[in-house]
Design a protein around this motif. Structure first.
Motif, PDB file in Angstrom:
ATOM      1  N   LYS A  31       0.841  -1.211   0.000  1.00 12.00           N
ATOM      2  CA  LYS A  31       0.000   0.000   0.000  1.00 12.00           C
ATOM      3  C   LYS A  31       0.866   1.247   0.000  1.00 12.00           C
ATOM      4  O   LYS A  31       2.080   1.181   0.182  1.00 12.00           O
ATOM      5  CB  LYS A  31      -0.941  -0.021   1.207  1.00 12.00           C
ATOM      6  CG  LYS A  31      -0.244   0.125   2.548  1.00 12.00           C
ATOM      7  CD  LYS A  31      -1.262   0.040   3.690  1.00 12.00           C
ATOM      8  CE  LYS A  31      -0.571   0.198   5.044  1.00 12.00           C
ATOM      9  NZ  LYS A  31      -1.480  -0.061   6.168  1.00 12.00           N
ATOM     10  N   TYR A  35       6.122   1.015   0.503  1.00  7.50           N
ATOM     11  CA  TYR A  35       7.210   0.933   1.493  1.00  7.50           C
ATOM     12  C   TYR A  35       8.553   1.339   0.876  1.00  7.50           C
ATOM     13  O   TYR A  35       9.601   0.833   1.263  1.00  7.50           O
ATOM     14  CB  TYR A  35       7.282  -0.472   2.097  1.00  7.50           C
ATOM     15  CG  TYR A  35       6.066  -0.816   2.937  1.00  7.50           C
ATOM     16  CD1 TYR A  35       6.077  -0.656   4.313  1.00  7.50           C
ATOM     17  CD2 TYR A  35       4.895  -1.275   2.350  1.00  7.50           C
ATOM     18  CE1 TYR A  35       4.952  -0.947   5.086  1.00  7.50           C
ATOM     19  CE2 TYR A  35       3.761  -1.567   3.100  1.00  7.50           C
ATOM     20  CZ  TYR A  35       3.802  -1.403   4.470  1.00  7.50           C
ATOM     21  OH  TYR A  35       2.698  -1.690   5.225  1.00  7.50           O
ATOM     22  N   LEU A  77      -7.811  -2.765   2.847  1.00 12.35           N
ATOM     23  CA  LEU A  77      -7.743  -2.615   4.303  1.00 12.35           C
ATOM     24  C   LEU A  77      -8.580  -1.461   4.841  1.00 12.35           C
ATOM     25  O   LEU A  77      -9.201  -1.575   5.886  1.00 12.35           O
ATOM     26  CB  LEU A  77      -6.287  -2.420   4.737  1.00 12.35           C
ATOM     27  CG  LEU A  77      -5.361  -3.597   4.449  1.00 12.35           C
ATOM     28  CD1 LEU A  77      -3.923  -3.246   4.813  1.00 12.35           C
ATOM     29  CD2 LEU A  77      -5.815  -4.833   5.205  1.00 12.35           C
ATOM     30  N   ARG A 128      -9.140   2.916  15.704  1.00 13.42           N
ATOM     31  CA  ARG A 128      -9.168   3.620  14.423  1.00 13.42           C
ATOM     32  C   ARG A 128     -10.506   3.326  13.749  1.00 13.42           C
ATOM     33  O   ARG A 128     -11.321   4.201  13.586  1.00 13.42           O
ATOM     34  CB  ARG A 128      -7.982   3.232  13.539  1.00 13.42           C
ATOM     35  CG  ARG A 128      -7.895   4.150  12.329  1.00 13.42           C
ATOM     36  CD  ARG A 128      -6.581   4.054  11.601  1.00 13.42           C
ATOM     37  NE  ARG A 128      -6.527   2.859  10.757  1.00 13.42           N
ATOM     38  CZ  ARG A 128      -5.457   2.517  10.051  1.00 13.42           C
ATOM     39  NH1 ARG A 128      -4.368   3.249  10.111  1.00 13.42           N
ATOM     40  NH2 ARG A 128      -5.471   1.438   9.306  1.00 13.42           N
ATOM     41  N   HIS A 152      -7.133  -5.230  13.997  1.00 17.09           N
ATOM     42  CA  HIS A 152      -5.954  -4.393  13.722  1.00 17.09           C
ATOM     43  C   HIS A 152      -5.470  -3.827  15.050  1.00 17.09           C
ATOM     44  O   HIS A 152      -6.030  -2.875  15.574  1.00 17.09           O
ATOM     45  CB  HIS A 152      -6.337  -3.269  12.750  1.00 17.09           C
ATOM     46  CG  HIS A 152      -5.169  -2.483  12.259  1.00 17.09           C
ATOM     47  ND1 HIS A 152      -5.312  -1.317  11.562  1.00 17.09           N
ATOM     48  CD2 HIS A 152      -3.842  -2.692  12.356  1.00 17.09           C
ATOM     49  CE1 HIS A 152      -4.118  -0.837  11.250  1.00 17.09           C
ATOM     50  NE2 HIS A 152      -3.206  -1.650  11.738  1.00 17.09           N
ATOM     51  N   HIS A 181       0.044  -6.997  13.394  1.00 11.23           N
ATOM     52  CA  HIS A 181       0.906  -6.508  14.471  1.00 11.23           C
ATOM     53  C   HIS A 181       0.968  -7.387  15.702  1.00 11.23           C
ATOM     54  O   HIS A 181       1.076  -6.889  16.817  1.00 11.23           O
ATOM     55  CB  HIS A 181       0.510  -5.079  14.857  1.00 11.23           C
ATOM     56  CG  HIS A 181       0.636  -4.127  13.706  1.00 11.23           C
ATOM     57  ND1 HIS A 181      -0.273  -3.157  13.420  1.00 11.23           N
ATOM     58  CD2 HIS A 181       1.579  -4.024  12.728  1.00 11.23           C
ATOM     59  CE1 HIS A 181       0.097  -2.496  12.330  1.00 11.23           C
ATOM     60  NE2 HIS A 181       1.216  -3.013  11.894  1.00 11.23           N
ATOM     61  N   ARG A 201      -1.549  -9.902   8.369  1.00  9.46           N
ATOM     62  CA  ARG A 201      -1.177  -8.916   7.345  1.00  9.46           C
ATOM     63  C   ARG A 201       0.120  -8.259   7.785  1.00  9.46           C
ATOM     64  O   ARG A 201       0.199  -7.741   8.899  1.00  9.46           O
ATOM     65  CB  ARG A 201      -2.269  -7.845   7.238  1.00  9.46           C
ATOM     66  CG  ARG A 201      -3.625  -8.411   6.855  1.00  9.46           C
ATOM     67  CD  ARG A 201      -4.711  -7.421   7.167  1.00  9.46           C
ATOM     68  NE  ARG A 201      -4.848  -7.199   8.602  1.00  9.46           N
ATOM     69  CZ  ARG A 201      -6.016  -7.050   9.220  1.00  9.46           C
ATOM     70  NH1 ARG A 201      -7.137  -7.093   8.556  1.00  9.46           N
ATOM     71  NH2 ARG A 201      -6.048  -6.843  10.522  1.00  9.46           N
ATOM     72  N   ILE A 202       1.120  -8.311   6.938  1.00  8.73           N
ATOM     73  CA  ILE A 202       2.415  -7.724   7.306  1.00  8.73           C
ATOM     74  C   ILE A 202       2.978  -6.898   6.156  1.00  8.73           C
ATOM     75  O   ILE A 202       3.038  -7.367   5.013  1.00  8.73           O
ATOM     76  CB  ILE A 202       3.440  -8.811   7.695  1.00  8.73           C
ATOM     77  CG1 ILE A 202       2.860  -9.760   8.754  1.00  8.73           C
ATOM     78  CG2 ILE A 202       4.730  -8.168   8.218  1.00  8.73           C
ATOM     79  CD1 ILE A 202       3.829 -10.821   9.240  1.00  8.73           C
ATOM     80  N   GLY A 203       3.362  -5.668   6.486  1.00  6.79           N
ATOM     81  CA  GLY A 203       4.053  -4.824   5.510  1.00  6.79           C
ATOM     82  C   GLY A 203       5.475  -4.558   5.988  1.00  6.79           C
ATOM     83  O   GLY A 203       6.444  -5.110   5.482  1.00  6.79           O
ATOM     84  N   THR A 204       5.583  -3.728   7.016  1.00  2.95           N
ATOM     85  CA  THR A 204       6.897  -3.273   7.502  1.00  2.95           C
ATOM     86  C   THR A 204       7.863  -4.424   7.776  1.00  2.95           C
ATOM     87  O   THR A 204       8.996  -4.427   7.306  1.00  2.95           O
ATOM     88  CB  THR A 204       6.698  -2.416   8.771  1.00  2.95           C
ATOM     89  OG1 THR A 204       5.774  -1.366   8.458  1.00  2.95           O
ATOM     90  CG2 THR A 204       8.009  -1.807   9.223  1.00  2.95           C
TER      91      THR A 204
HETATM   92  C1  LIG Z   1      -0.976  -1.038   7.004  1.00  2.00           C
HETATM   93  C2  LIG Z   1      -1.696  -2.122   7.678  1.00  2.00           C
HETATM   94  C3  LIG Z   1      -1.009  -3.282   8.029  1.00  2.00           C
HETATM   95  C4  LIG Z   1       0.457  -3.443   7.829  1.00  2.00           C
HETATM   96  O1  LIG Z   1       1.139  -2.653   8.732  1.00  2.00           O
HETATM   97  P1  LIG Z   1       2.716  -2.756   8.851  1.00  2.00           P
HETATM   98  O2  LIG Z   1       3.014  -2.076  10.132  1.00  2.00           O
HETATM   99  O3  LIG Z   1       3.284  -2.034   7.672  1.00  2.00           O
HETATM  100  O4  LIG Z   1       3.085  -4.188   8.847  1.00  2.00           O
HETATM  101  C5  LIG Z   1      -1.729  -4.287   8.617  1.00  2.00           C
HETATM  102  N1  LIG Z   1      -3.051  -4.180   8.840  1.00  2.00           N
HETATM  103  C6  LIG Z   1      -3.741  -3.075   8.496  1.00  2.00           C
HETATM  104  C7  LIG Z   1      -5.206  -3.021   8.766  1.00  2.00           C
HETATM  105  C8  LIG Z   1      -3.100  -2.010   7.914  1.00  2.00           C
HETATM  106  O5  LIG Z   1      -3.784  -0.920   7.571  1.00  2.00           O
END
Ligand SMILES: *Cc1c(COP(=O)(O)O)cnc(C)c1O
Length: 341
Positions: A31, A35, A77, A128, A152, A181, A201-204
């Protein structure tokens, strides 16, 4: 004239593979600015990882990952809202999973788009988006295609909170759990205890979890000697000492900001940085650029594509054409070039 990200691709992939192995049901998040890598690169990575589903932030990003070749499911998301026309059109898309976070939106969708694929989001201590568990009793999802519950958590997600919410939700209606998280250990514990399909769900952690595989550099574009008191820049500030103006690639267009992206200790400090607006004098604000082993101050606020730095002394330590390290906050940086080594 480039701000460059260099990726040690093999090692970067290895770190992802390790995480994927530890986290069954991992959903890569692609997203925003991707990143720092860009959404198209992350869509290709998700393909390579054979992830079944990718998470994007907003409806507009669905098209972007598809244009980059993603063919699988996409979960959006940011929760659906009735005034988002693009999100409305995606409700008919068989490969899009829509997040719904308010009881009134669940009711509206059950009425107007009864066969949409939806994930229902629960409120957490982050506050949120999401429905309180007390609201679940009155929830009527009709014919909606229920894909599970979304939790979340705050960045320091706790197993206890996740478990309590998950039990309340799954007790109401059985379905998959989509969490964010949690630590790997907590996620695996939750997965074992709750007995439904789970996703994290993982980004960072996925894209930026191995910082040693990523190098960010700028190019020195010019070096000028300057005398103490000499004027410089748009704002004609004075040089605080004898030294050099070093012009490096990387400016506001890339997300290079006045304040160095170091964690600030409290809100007051952050407020002061913003309130200051312009720096008061040359050399008063540390830049994210490193010359001869040290972070150097900005000579004046960054320009669109380059930054003017001040190096005191009789040796600038760099020459035109040199690459210098620059610390970038990856979620706000747009690189000119990504080199995949
Ligand atoms: C952005 C997001 C994530 C990923 O977050 P990171 O800290 O980048 O791993 C996971 N869940 C939701 C709902 C998000 O909006």
């Amino acid at each position: 004239m480039t701000l460059r990200l260099t990726v040690a691709t093999h090692e970067w992939h290895e770190a992802q593979a390790r995480l994927q192995e530890q986290v069954p049901g991992l959903v890569p998040v692609a997203k925003g600015n991707g990143y720092g890598f860009g959404l198209d690169a992350l869509a290709r990575e998700a393909n390579r990882m054979r992830a079944g589903v990718v998470a994007v932030g907003i409806a507009q990003e669905v098209t972007t990952v598809r244009l980059a070749g993603w063919r699988g499911d996409v979960v959006v998301l940011n929760p659906w809202r009735p005034f988002d026309e693009l999100a409305m059109s995606l409700l008919e898309d068989p490969k899009v999973i829509t997040t719904v976070s308010r009881a009134e939106d669940v009711a509206a969708l059950a009425r107007t788009h009864p066969r949409s694929r939806v994930v229902l989001e629960l409120d957490t201590t982050m506050h949120r988006h999401g429905m309180a568990t007390a609201e679940l009793a009155g929830l009527d999802i009709g014919e909606l295609h229920f894909e599970g519950w979304s939790i979340h958590l705050p960045a320091t997600g706790s197993l206890q909170e996740a478990t309590a919410l998950a039990e309340a939700a799954v007790g109401r209606r059985r379905g998959a759990l989509w969490v964010s998280h949690l630590s790997v250990a907590d996620y695996r514990m939750l997965r074992t205890n709750i007995g439904v399909r789970t996703h994290m769900r993982i980004g960072t952690r996925l894209w930026l979890g191995a910082p040693e595989t990523l190098t960010t550099t700028a190019t020195v574009l010019d070096v000028h000697p300057i005398r103490r008191g000499g004027r410089l820049g748009y704002h004609q500030a004075r040089a605080p000492r004898d030294g050099f103006i070093v012009v490096a690639s990387g400016g506001t267009a890339h997300g290079i900001a006045l304040a160095a992206p170091v964690p600030q200790r409290n809100l007051r400090q952050r407020f002061n940085t913003v309130a200051d607006g312009l720096m008061r004098a040359t050399g008063s604000t540390l830049s994210p650029f490193t010359i001869a082993g040290r972070k150097r101050p900005f000579a004046e606020p960054p320009h669109m594509h380059s930054s003017m730095l001040f190096v005191a002394g009789s040796d600038p330590g760099v020459a035109v054409g040199d690459d210098i390290p620059v610390t970038c906050r990856m979620t706000t940086t747009r690189f000119d070039e990504i080199v995949w080594h």
